[in-house]
Scaffold this motif. Structure first.
Motif, PDB file in Angstrom:
ATOM      1  N   VAL A 124     -18.529   3.348  14.666  1.00  0.00           N
ATOM      2  CA  VAL A 124     -18.958   2.230  15.514  1.00  0.00           C
ATOM      3  C   VAL A 124     -17.776   1.309  15.820  1.00  0.00           C
ATOM      4  O   VAL A 124     -17.547   0.934  16.974  1.00  0.00           O
ATOM      5  CB  VAL A 124     -20.119   1.457  14.846  1.00  0.00           C
TER       6      VAL A 124
ATOM      7  N   ASN B 252     -30.491  -0.532  21.973  1.00  0.00           N
ATOM      8  CA  ASN B 252     -29.166  -0.270  21.375  1.00  0.00           C
ATOM      9  C   ASN B 252     -29.278   0.261  19.947  1.00  0.00           C
ATOM     10  O   ASN B 252     -28.537  -0.149  19.055  1.00  0.00           O
ATOM     11  CB  ASN B 252     -28.283  -1.518  21.402  1.00  0.00           C
TER      12      ASN B 252
ATOM     13  N   THR C   1     -20.298   7.269  21.536  1.00  0.00           N
ATOM     14  CA  THR C   1     -20.660   6.878  20.167  1.00  0.00           C
ATOM     15  C   THR C   1     -21.638   7.878  19.575  1.00  0.00           C
ATOM     16  O   THR C   1     -21.496   8.284  18.417  1.00  0.00           O
ATOM     17  CB  THR C   1     -21.261   5.461  20.152  1.00  0.00           C
TER      18      THR C   1
ATOM     19  N   ASN D 269     -15.120   0.062  19.302  1.00  0.00           N
ATOM     20  CA  ASN D 269     -15.061  -1.381  19.577  1.00  0.00           C
ATOM     21  C   ASN D 269     -16.441  -2.042  19.684  1.00  0.00           C
ATOM     22  O   ASN D 269     -16.633  -2.959  20.475  1.00  0.00           O
ATOM     23  CB  ASN D 269     -14.231  -1.670  20.827  1.00  0.00           C
ATOM     24  N   PHE D 270     -17.375  -1.569  18.857  1.00  0.00           N
ATOM     25  CA  PHE D 270     -18.692  -2.172  18.775  1.00  0.00           C
ATOM     26  C   PHE D 270     -18.887  -2.717  17.369  1.00  0.00           C
ATOM     27  O   PHE D 270     -18.058  -2.524  16.493  1.00  0.00           O
ATOM     28  CB  PHE D 270     -19.787  -1.152  19.111  1.00  0.00           C
TER      29      PHE D 270
ATOM     30  N   GLY E 288     -23.014  -4.687  21.623  1.00  0.00           N
ATOM     31  CA  GLY E 288     -21.945  -4.510  22.588  1.00  0.00           C
ATOM     32  C   GLY E 288     -22.078  -3.284  23.470  1.00  0.00           C
ATOM     33  O   GLY E 288     -21.267  -3.090  24.375  1.00  0.00           O
ATOM     34  N   LEU E 289     -23.066  -2.444  23.241  1.00  0.00           N
ATOM     35  CA  LEU E 289     -23.257  -1.273  24.113  1.00  0.00           C
ATOM     36  C   LEU E 289     -23.766  -1.756  25.464  1.00  0.00           C
ATOM     37  O   LEU E 289     -24.838  -2.346  25.551  1.00  0.00           O
ATOM     38  CB  LEU E 289     -24.289  -0.311  23.516  1.00  0.00           C
TER      39      LEU E 289
ATOM     40  N   CYS F  79     -20.290   4.762  27.139  1.00  0.00           N
ATOM     41  CA  CYS F  79     -19.928   4.283  25.793  1.00  0.00           C
ATOM     42  C   CYS F  79     -20.956   4.728  24.771  1.00  0.00           C
ATOM     43  O   CYS F  79     -20.621   5.154  23.662  1.00  0.00           O
ATOM     44  CB  CYS F  79     -19.822   2.762  25.776  1.00  0.00           C
TER      45      CYS F  79
ATOM     46  N   VAL G 103     -26.520  -1.259  17.314  1.00  0.00           N
ATOM     47  CA  VAL G 103     -25.126  -1.523  17.653  1.00  0.00           C
ATOM     48  C   VAL G 103     -25.059  -2.623  18.701  1.00  0.00           C
ATOM     49  O   VAL G 103     -25.773  -2.578  19.711  1.00  0.00           O
ATOM     50  CB  VAL G 103     -24.451  -0.233  18.170  1.00  0.00           C
TER      51      VAL G 103
END
Length: 167
Positions: free
Chosen positions: A83, A62, A42, A87-88, A32-33, A38, A30
């Protein structure tokens, strides 16, 4: 009454003889983590999916290792929705599948209501446990999707969800 019971027995035997691919686990990377909260949210949402038995995060890379429940059809669109709802974005999703009892039909196989098409099987052995990469839009970088999906025409897409997998 005996005829009805006999018919039900035949139908149940036939339906139990249909072999579907068994998805065992997936590695989901993923983008953007950047915070533990967050990542934990997820993980909790992935774990709540009905076909998931376990989720192990690797926050250094990630990646989530998702273990699937045996015999349950997997819905990769639901994984993607989890996901995206956080917002990832998915960098890659690689699924391990046991092909021991799977018969390919035109480089495709079924799992639940979905069809999975191999986009590059030529000359590669398809047996045992294999890790395949989902190359559909939203599950792989745009360049990967374009590379594999630019050469595939799916007549099944009219009636079923078709996922595309690269070996």
């Amino acid at each position: 009454m005996k005829l009805k019971s006999f018919c039900l027995l035949i139908v149940s035997l036939i339906s139990s003889a249909v072999v579907h691919a068994q998805f065992m686990q997936a590695r989901l990377q993923v983008a953007g983590l950047n915070c533990a909260l967050c990542a934990k949210t997820t993980e909790r949402e992935l774990r709540a999916l009905p076909f998931v038995s376990d989720v192990k995060p690797d926050l250094m890379h990630n990646i989530y290792i998702i273990t699937f429940k045996p015999g349950q059809p997997v819905n990769f669109d639901q994984i993607g929705q989890v996901v995206r709802s956080e917002n990832f974005f998915i960098n890659f999703l690689k699924a391990t599948i046991n092909f021991d009892e799977v018969k390919l039909n035109d480089d495709a196989f079924a799992n639940g209501a979905n069809t999975y098409r191999l986009v590059n099987p030529a000359g590669k052995p398809i047996s045992g446990q294999l890790e395949l990469t989902l190359v559909d839009k939203g599950f792989a970088p745009r360049s990967v999707s374009k590379k594999y999906l630019g050469t595939v025409a799916d007549d099944l897409a009219q009636t079923r969800r078709v996922y595309h997998l690269a070996i």
